[in-house]
Design an enzyme around this catalytic site. Structure first.
Site, PDB file in Angstrom:
ATOM      1  N   HIS A 148     -22.754  -3.083 -27.131  1.00  0.00           N
ATOM      2  CA  HIS A 148     -23.361  -3.502 -25.902  1.00  0.00           C
ATOM      3  C   HIS A 148     -24.520  -4.778 -26.444  1.00  0.00           C
ATOM      4  O   HIS A 148     -24.598  -5.764 -25.764  1.00  0.00           O
ATOM      5  CB  HIS A 148     -24.298  -2.473 -25.322  1.00  0.00           C
ATOM      6  CG  HIS A 148     -24.553  -2.801 -23.853  1.00  0.00           C
ATOM      7  ND1 HIS A 148     -24.504  -1.865 -22.766  1.00  0.00           N
ATOM      8  CD2 HIS A 148     -24.780  -4.051 -23.164  1.00  0.00           C
ATOM      9  CE1 HIS A 148     -24.874  -2.403 -21.722  1.00  0.00           C
ATOM     10  NE2 HIS A 148     -24.961  -3.731 -21.904  1.00  0.00           N
TER      11      HIS A 148
ATOM     12  N   TYR B 281     -25.808   1.941 -18.205  1.00  0.00           N
ATOM     13  CA  TYR B 281     -26.023   1.675 -16.829  1.00  0.00           C
ATOM     14  C   TYR B 281     -26.071   3.119 -16.216  1.00  0.00           C
ATOM     15  O   TYR B 281     -26.394   3.064 -15.056  1.00  0.00           O
ATOM     16  CB  TYR B 281     -24.685   1.333 -16.088  1.00  0.00           C
ATOM     17  CG  TYR B 281     -24.396  -0.179 -16.937  1.00  0.00           C
ATOM     18  CD1 TYR B 281     -25.036  -0.534 -17.598  1.00  0.00           C
ATOM     19  CD2 TYR B 281     -23.276  -0.867 -16.357  1.00  0.00           C
ATOM     20  CE1 TYR B 281     -24.740  -2.162 -18.155  1.00  0.00           C
ATOM     21  CE2 TYR B 281     -22.688  -2.111 -16.647  1.00  0.00           C
ATOM     22  CZ  TYR B 281     -23.587  -2.882 -17.677  1.00  0.00           C
ATOM     23  OH  TYR B 281     -23.239  -3.951 -18.160  1.00  0.00           O
TER      24      TYR B 281
ATOM     25  N   LYS C 190     -19.468   0.485 -22.860  1.00  0.00           N
ATOM     26  CA  LYS C 190     -20.087  -0.254 -23.934  1.00  0.00           C
ATOM     27  C   LYS C 190     -20.809   0.942 -24.745  1.00  0.00           C
ATOM     28  O   LYS C 190     -21.490   1.687 -24.128  1.00  0.00           O
ATOM     29  CB  LYS C 190     -21.068  -1.173 -23.356  1.00  0.00           C
ATOM     30  CG  LYS C 190     -20.221  -2.288 -22.478  1.00  0.00           C
ATOM     31  CD  LYS C 190     -21.157  -3.513 -22.066  1.00  0.00           C
ATOM     32  CE  LYS C 190     -20.506  -4.176 -21.103  1.00  0.00           C
ATOM     33  NZ  LYS C 190     -20.872  -3.452 -19.370  1.00  0.00           N
TER      34      LYS C 190
ATOM     35  N   ASP D  63     -16.136  -2.697 -14.903  1.00  0.00           N
ATOM     36  CA  ASP D  63     -16.903  -3.005 -16.003  1.00  0.00           C
ATOM     37  C   ASP D  63     -18.290  -2.032 -16.164  1.00  0.00           C
ATOM     38  O   ASP D  63     -19.046  -2.152 -14.995  1.00  0.00           O
ATOM     39  CB  ASP D  63     -17.368  -4.170 -16.238  1.00  0.00           C
ATOM     40  CG  ASP D  63     -18.223  -4.598 -17.478  1.00  0.00           C
ATOM     41  OD1 ASP D  63     -17.628  -4.840 -18.413  1.00  0.00           O
ATOM     42  OD2 ASP D  63     -19.506  -4.434 -17.285  1.00  0.00           O
TER      43      ASP D  63
END
Ligand code: A2P
Length: 327
Positions: free
Chosen positions: A115, A51, A82, A46
């Protein structure tokens, strides 16, 4: 009782119940961590555009797939990414999914999530994830239209860029609105879930609507630097969890992960430490009894124990019509 390792999503695709969480994983450690996870039997990774570590995830996946001993086809790994908050505008869904795919070095992801329900606007560049206005305030997008966004998400499935679509950090009303117009309903809702904050109402809602939930922060996210007032769950050294862990001769982390698997909730503990990745992945050889599950359910204290509140602290966001949570 044997436990299935995957669940079937409303899209018809299978999703592994255990995944490796990658939020705040340093890119320089992450490729090896992804490889270690795949070696340890994880088949679900994930990540997210936000990120800033998708390249490292992609490298880890490719390194593992290319290993002579493992040679595994892409289809055996479930990859999630996301849509960032800065991509929540007409055309942004495809643009940002393609950017993610390029970083991951993949042709498609298995699951693409929105997200967060509140968008930001005015990003100056690709890494400007929280664009500021001239007063230095995060530039909230008041024009975000979830219905339009969802139609673009569905198009991503049509284009073959993702197998399934879903949401993250949405509330039930926001999901309800999507369900009312969806040609392809959201298959997954990913939110913070841990023993003290079990999201029971949302679980019921999702179950009734054939949406699987993914629990992020299942260990209470102990490594996070949080402001003083933030709630910091102490789950890894909780006495009840410890007692149950001792009974099964496993670690408290394994109990915290196994609990969700037995509730048919997908769970994505984060680690970049090879030993902890292995331990966290070793959750298929024991079974929590009904009484143990009941006792752990009893640890739930509700929204007061929500610990991921960094979005709610953005000035003005709680007045935004799409702010998902009360606090
Ligand atoms: P590390 O990456 O050094 O292993 P969560 O998934 O709830 O957000 O928790 C992630 C945090 O928990 C990270 O700081 C991670 O650190 C730590 N962690 C992961 N697995 C374990 C474990 N088995 N025991 C203790 N801490 C763990």
């Amino acid at each position: 009782m044997s436990q299935e390792k995957s669940v079937k999503l409303s899209s018809g695709h299978m999703m592994h119940l255990l995944g490796l969480g990658c939020w705040q994983s340093p890119p320089e450690e992450l490729s090896a961590a992804v490889e270690a996870a795949l070696d340890a039997g994880y088949r679900h990774i994930d990540t997210a555009y936000n990120y800033l570590n998708e390249e490292a995830v992609g490298k880890g996946i490719h390194d593992w797939m290319n290993k002579a001993t493992a040679a595994q086809p892409r289809k055996d790994i479930f990859v999630v990414t996301k849509l960032p908050m800065i991509g929540m505008y007409a055309g942004g869904v495809e643009e940002y999914l393609r950017k993610s795919l390029k970083k991951l070095n993949l042709d498609y992801v298995d699951l693409f999530l929105i997200h967060h329900p509140v968008g930001f606007k005015g990003a100056a560049h690709d890494k400007d994830l929280m664009p500021k206005d001239k007063n230095g305030m995060v530039n909230l997008d008041y024009g975000t239209n979830h219905i339009e966004l969802w139609k673009e998400m569905e198009k991503m499935v049509d284009l073959g860029l993702t197998k399934s679509i879903g949401v993250s950090n949405f509330n039930a009303n926001q999901i309800r609105r999507l369900l009312a117009i969806a040609r392809i309903p959201p298959a997954v809702q990913q939110v913070e879930m841990h023993l003290e904050f079990q999201q029971l109402e949302l679980q019921k809602f999702c179950q009734e609507n054939n949406i699987f939930m993914t629990a992020y922060g299942p260990l209470g996210s102990p490594g996070r630097q949080l402001p003083g007032e933030a709630y910091k769950p102490q789950l890894l050294n909780n006495a009840l969890v410890k007692m149950i862990a001792d009974h099964h001769k496993v670690t408290t982390a394994q109990v915290l992960i196994r609990y969700w698997i037995q509730r048919n909730v997908v769970v994505i503990p984060k680690s970049t430490n090879k030993g902890r990745i292995q331990v966290n992945g070793n959750v298929w050889g024991f079974h929590l009894s009904e009484q143990e599950m009941e006792a752990l359910l009893g640890m739930n204290k509700g929204p007061a124990c929500r610990s991921f509140r960094q979005m709610s602290r953005i000035p003005g966001i709680t007045d935004h019509v799409e702010c998902p949570f009360d606090s």
